[in-house]
Design an enzyme around this catalytic site. Structure first.
Site, mmCIF file in Angstrom:
data_model
loop_
_atom_site.group_PDB
_atom_site.id
_atom_site.type_symbol
_atom_site.label_atom_id
_atom_site.label_comp_id
_atom_site.label_asym_id
_atom_site.label_seq_id
_atom_site.Cartn_x
_atom_site.Cartn_y
_atom_site.Cartn_z
ATOM 1 C CG HIS A 65 -2.156 -0.563 0.888
ATOM 2 N ND1 HIS A 65 -2.606 -1.414 1.667
ATOM 3 C CD2 HIS A 65 -2.824 -0.705 -0.253
ATOM 4 C CE1 HIS A 65 -4.007 -2.128 1.986
ATOM 5 N NE2 HIS A 65 -3.642 -1.567 0.196
ATOM 6 C CG ASP A 67 -0.448 3.341 3.831
ATOM 7 O OD1 ASP A 67 -0.487 2.768 3.120
ATOM 8 O OD2 ASP A 67 -0.678 3.127 4.841
#
Length: 308
Positions: A65, A67
């Protein structure tokens, strides 16, 4: 050994929290750092510390992901100009990271002056990171996400000086020879070195999670049991267990309950949603036991030997 939090937030950065990046500081043990996840603005976070990028030789990515990886290409490029020339880097990550990094570097015409070795992670793998044992465990998230457990090698016990002196062996270079041998000879007699050694000091153990729901499987709990430090996500802090489960995340009280049957030194809750303001964070923190902490950016935890 120290654990440093460069980013403690979930998903979207806020004014007070960057997204998830951690440093396991093993400078005293190995003269290097282990980086776990590489959030956006990682380079800037490092510039606010004394960390030298060239001393980051192993990077562990929990999942892909954004982030957790958007800061990686920039860091890799800067490392090339910050003492990293010729210093190999090992990146452990789920399938797909190598392709993404190489495409990003190629598209941006970025060139590195050091080799990168990519290690594709899967469930229940074990790696050697310059003497540290690192184990991976597949978590329960919307995409492939991993727990990394870092296990320090045991420290050999010290020689029993008084016992050697009673034999007539005085401190000196021979002590080093004894310590490095299974047996030694003195005055025509052979001795087992183990009889003159104190027990080894058990290595420390640090368990760092990627994004996940709470996992109750016995194999998982056995792996985490005995950790000196556990870092677990708590995107939700205030009782929304059903919502956390729906979005493949964890709620703090459910993590506490899950770990009630195992032993550990400290438990840090991180990956905290930006929905919580500082007043709420302070209120929740005040209810936690002494060995449980809510993460904040640039938090630093010392992990002493025998910390449990």
């Amino acid at each position: 050994m120290k654990f440093k939090i460069l980013g403690s937030g979930a998903g979207i950065p806020s004014k007070s929290r960057n997204t998830q990046s951690y440093i396991l500081d093993v400078v005293e043990e190995l003269n290097q750092y282990f980086l776990i996840d590489a959030s956006e603005a990682l380079q800037h976070r490092i510039m606010s510390t004394t960390i030298r990028p060239a001393k980051i030789k192993h990077i562990f990515i929990t999942h892909l992901h954004g982030d957790h990886i958007f800061g990686l290409p920039g860091f890799l490029s800067s490392r090339a100009h910050q003492g990293g020339e010729g210093v190999p880097l090992y990146i452990y990550a789920p399938a797909g990271l190598k392709e993404w990094v190489e495409l990003t570097l190629r598209t941006s015409a970025s060139h590195l002056n050091y080799p990168i070795h990519y290690i594709e992670v899967a469930h229940n793998m074990e790696f050697d990171a310059d003497g540290f044992k690192v184990k991976s465990y597949l978590l329960d998230h919307a995409i492939e996400s991993y727990l990394y457990v870092f296990i320090e090698p045991d420290k050999p016990g010290a020689l029993k000086d008084e016992q050697l002196k009673r034999l007539g062996i005085q401190p000196g270079p021979f002590y080093k020879e004894i310590k490095q041998s299974d047996t030694f000879e003195f005055d025509g007699q052979i001795y087992n070195t183990s009889e003159f050694m104190n027990p080894p000091t058990e290595g420390r153990k640090v368990a760092v999670h990627g994004d996940t729901r709470v996992i109750q499987h016995p194999d998982y709990l056995d792996l985490v049991d005995g950790s000196d430090l556990i870092v677990h996500e708590a995107t939700y802090l205030d009782g929304e267990g059903e919502k956390a489960h729906l979005y493949y995340h964890s709620e703090m009280s459910e993590v506490q309950k899950n770990f009630s049957s195992i032993s550990y030194g400290k438990l840090i809750f991180s990956h905290i949603s930006n929905r919580y303001d500082q007043e709420q964070i302070n209120s929740i923190s005040s209810t936690l036991p002494e060995n449980m902490l809510l993460a904040y950016d640039f938090m630093e935890i010392t992990i002493p030997r025998d910390s449990q």
